[in-house]
Design a protein around this motif. Structure first.
Motif, PDB file in Angstrom:
ATOM      1  N   GLY A   4     -14.428  39.696 -17.615  1.00  0.00           N
ATOM      2  CA  GLY A   4     -13.654  38.466 -17.462  1.00  0.00           C
ATOM      3  C   GLY A   4     -14.494  37.311 -16.948  1.00  0.00           C
ATOM      4  O   GLY A   4     -14.391  36.183 -17.445  1.00  0.00           O
ATOM      5  N   ALA A   5     -15.344  37.586 -15.953  1.00  0.00           N
ATOM      6  CA  ALA A   5     -16.201  36.532 -15.402  1.00  0.00           C
ATOM      7  C   ALA A   5     -17.193  36.034 -16.451  1.00  0.00           C
ATOM      8  O   ALA A   5     -17.464  34.825 -16.541  1.00  0.00           O
ATOM      9  N   PHE A   6     -17.729  36.964 -17.273  1.00  0.00           N
ATOM     10  CA  PHE A   6     -18.682  36.571 -18.311  1.00  0.00           C
ATOM     11  C   PHE A   6     -18.006  35.696 -19.368  1.00  0.00           C
ATOM     12  O   PHE A   6     -18.527  34.633 -19.738  1.00  0.00           O
ATOM     13  N   VAL A   7     -16.846  36.131 -19.837  1.00  0.00           N
ATOM     14  CA  VAL A   7     -16.118  35.352 -20.848  1.00  0.00           C
ATOM     15  C   VAL A   7     -15.695  34.010 -20.277  1.00  0.00           C
ATOM     16  O   VAL A   7     -15.740  32.982 -20.966  1.00  0.00           O
ATOM     17  N   LEU A   8     -15.297  34.000 -18.993  1.00  0.00           N
ATOM     18  CA  LEU A   8     -14.890  32.751 -18.352  1.00  0.00           C
ATOM     19  C   LEU A   8     -16.051  31.771 -18.260  1.00  0.00           C
ATOM     20  O   LEU A   8     -15.892  30.562 -18.516  1.00  0.00           O
ATOM     21  N   ALA A   9     -17.244  32.281 -17.922  1.00  0.00           N
ATOM     22  CA  ALA A   9     -18.421  31.416 -17.836  1.00  0.00           C
ATOM     23  C   ALA A   9     -18.802  30.864 -19.209  1.00  0.00           C
ATOM     24  O   ALA A   9     -19.056  29.653 -19.355  1.00  0.00           O
ATOM     25  N   ILE A  10     -18.832  31.737 -20.216  1.00  0.00           N
ATOM     26  CA  ILE A  10     -19.141  31.275 -21.569  1.00  0.00           C
ATOM     27  C   ILE A  10     -18.089  30.275 -22.047  1.00  0.00           C
ATOM     28  O   ILE A  10     -18.405  29.242 -22.647  1.00  0.00           O
ATOM     29  N   GLY A  11     -16.820  30.573 -21.746  1.00  0.00           N
ATOM     30  CA  GLY A  11     -15.744  29.676 -22.146  1.00  0.00           C
ATOM     31  C   GLY A  11     -15.871  28.310 -21.499  1.00  0.00           C
ATOM     32  O   GLY A  11     -15.596  27.284 -22.132  1.00  0.00           O
ATOM     33  N   GLY A  12     -16.288  28.301 -20.232  1.00  0.00           N
ATOM     34  CA  GLY A  12     -16.472  27.024 -19.551  1.00  0.00           C
ATOM     35  C   GLY A  12     -17.578  26.205 -20.174  1.00  0.00           C
ATOM     36  O   GLY A  12     -17.466  24.977 -20.339  1.00  0.00           O
ATOM     37  N   ILE A  13     -18.671  26.871 -20.568  1.00  0.00           N
ATOM     38  CA  ILE A  13     -19.806  26.168 -21.169  1.00  0.00           C
ATOM     39  C   ILE A  13     -19.426  25.594 -22.538  1.00  0.00           C
ATOM     40  O   ILE A  13     -19.697  24.424 -22.828  1.00  0.00           O
ATOM     41  N   VAL A  14     -18.799  26.419 -23.374  1.00  0.00           N
ATOM     42  CA  VAL A  14     -18.449  25.927 -24.713  1.00  0.00           C
ATOM     43  C   VAL A  14     -17.324  24.899 -24.639  1.00  0.00           C
ATOM     44  O   VAL A  14     -17.223  24.017 -25.507  1.00  0.00           O
ATOM     45  N   LEU A  54      -9.615  30.171 -21.779  1.00  0.00           N
ATOM     46  CA  LEU A  54      -8.299  30.701 -21.408  1.00  0.00           C
ATOM     47  C   LEU A  54      -8.294  32.230 -21.435  1.00  0.00           C
ATOM     48  O   LEU A  54      -7.699  32.869 -20.557  1.00  0.00           O
ATOM     49  N   ILE A  55      -8.960  32.820 -22.435  1.00  0.00           N
ATOM     50  CA  ILE A  55      -9.036  34.288 -22.494  1.00  0.00           C
ATOM     51  C   ILE A  55      -9.769  34.833 -21.279  1.00  0.00           C
ATOM     52  O   ILE A  55      -9.326  35.804 -20.642  1.00  0.00           O
ATOM     53  N   GLY A  56     -10.891  34.211 -20.921  1.00  0.00           N
ATOM     54  CA  GLY A  56     -11.629  34.649 -19.743  1.00  0.00           C
ATOM     55  C   GLY A  56     -10.814  34.508 -18.478  1.00  0.00           C
ATOM     56  O   GLY A  56     -10.856  35.378 -17.593  1.00  0.00           O
ATOM     57  N   LEU A  57     -10.049  33.429 -18.366  1.00  0.00           N
ATOM     58  CA  LEU A  57      -9.204  33.216 -17.188  1.00  0.00           C
ATOM     59  C   LEU A  57      -8.125  34.281 -17.097  1.00  0.00           C
ATOM     60  O   LEU A  57      -7.863  34.824 -16.013  1.00  0.00           O
ATOM     61  N   VAL A  58      -7.493  34.600 -18.221  1.00  0.00           N
ATOM     62  CA  VAL A  58      -6.435  35.620 -18.231  1.00  0.00           C
ATOM     63  C   VAL A  58      -6.996  36.986 -17.841  1.00  0.00           C
ATOM     64  O   VAL A  58      -6.406  37.707 -17.033  1.00  0.00           O
ATOM     65  N   ILE A  59      -8.148  37.351 -18.401  1.00  0.00           N
ATOM     66  CA  ILE A  59      -8.767  38.637 -18.070  1.00  0.00           C
ATOM     67  C   ILE A  59      -9.106  38.700 -16.585  1.00  0.00           C
ATOM     68  O   ILE A  59      -8.831  39.702 -15.907  1.00  0.00           O
ATOM     69  N   THR A  60      -9.680  37.623 -16.051  1.00  0.00           N
ATOM     70  CA  THR A  60     -10.068  37.598 -14.642  1.00  0.00           C
ATOM     71  C   THR A  60      -8.856  37.702 -13.729  1.00  0.00           C
ATOM     72  O   THR A  60      -8.853  38.476 -12.761  1.00  0.00           O
TER      73      THR A  60
END
Length: 292
Positions: free
Chosen positions: A26-36, A60-66
């Motif tokens: 979740g943290a990884f997807v959230l970080a990538i999501g923030g960058i893109v 949003l996906i990263g935030l939900v997972i986290t």
């Protein structure tokens, strides 16, 4: 054979858990999501395997997972405590963990204070030619109207000090098994936290400077904005404690969740006092004051 596996220590050997792995994903997807998302916000494009990645949905996906991992992990921790696994040693280690977390948060805010004091104490440093160009060699920079520290910032200071008193009341109430005092103290603390956020939002909406206007605006909004985010997190933390207290959770012997929330809230209070005196009062000294 059963006696060979009997627990004879105070430590808790947890069962296999999916939450560390899921939190990492979740943290990884959230970080990538923030960058893109920054690229998306800037009007850019980023395609991977023919798929447009510069979209908010990854964030949003990263935030939900986290958030789901946080909920599940904390729910398991509460369940372990209810089952009696939080022995004296485990409870001590939980407190050590919370202390280390708050210490890391202290260093996080040190970075923003460092940025503010570096800019304000050395506004005319020769090596910082670009800074001098934008500040005019003075602090606050030329053309900046600052917020009146004795108006909304003072109100918020009083609000947070009162909220710190209320959460202390709630903590002492549970120590004396006073459930009514616990619920009343937590209710007032949550309401004061919400009020603080509303006042700060109003202050931001009417601020005479913007984030991109100058180094003053950038350092001001980064420091006070991250504090506001911590107030929001602390309010949610205390709201969860209030819901649990209303359901009969917490005893004079087992109430670490409430204690951790109180520690976090006091940390937020102390940071605000530093912000109030250093940024609002000292940092704006001598500059024209905007009337809101």
């Amino acid at each position: 054979m059963a006696q060979a596996h009997q627990k004879n220590h105070d430590y808790h050997i947890i069962d296999p858990s999916p939450w560390p792995l899921l939190s990492s994903v979740g943290a990884f997807v959230l970080a990538i999501g923030g960058i893109v998302y920054m690229r998306y916000h800037a009007g850019g494009s980023l395609k991977l395997f023919g798929i447009e990645m510069a979209n908010p949905w990854i964030l949003l996906i990263g935030l939900v997972i986290t958030l789901y991992a946080m909920y599940g992990w904390w729910a398991d921790t509460i369940k372990e405590g209810d089952e009696g696994h939080h022995t004296r040693v485990v409870s001590l280690h939980l407190r050590y963990g919370m202390i280390m977390f708050i210490a890391s948060e202290v260093m996080f805010f040190v970075a923003w204070f460092w940025a503010f004091f570096d800019a304000s104490l050395f506004p005319a440093e020769a090596i910082q030619a670009t800074r001098v160009e934008h500040t005019g060699g003075v602090w606050p920079p030329k053309g900046i109207e600052v917020l009146d520290p004795w108006h909304l910032p003072l109100y918020n200071t009083i609000i947070l000090l009162l909220s710190g008193t209320c959460v202390t009341w709630a903590h002492h109430a549970i120590l004396h098994n006073d459930r009514k005092g616990l619920i009343n103290g937590l209710t007032l603390t949550v309401l004061l936290g919400v009020l603080f956020s509303f006042v700060q939002a109003y202050e931001y909406a009417h601020a005479p400077f913007a984030f991109k206007d100058s180094i003053y605006g950038a350092t001001f909004f980064m420091a006070t904005g991250f504090h506001g985010f911590h107030v929001l997190v602390g309010t949610i933390f205390l709201l969860v404690c209030l819901i649990r207290a209303a359901r009969g959770a917490f005893t004079p012997q087992q109430h670490f969740g409430l204690e951790a929330a109180a520690w976090y809230w006091h940390f937020v209070d102390v940071v605000w006092l530093f912000l109030f005196f250093s940024i609002y009062i000292w940092g704006g000294w001598g500059a024209p004051v905007a009337h809101m």
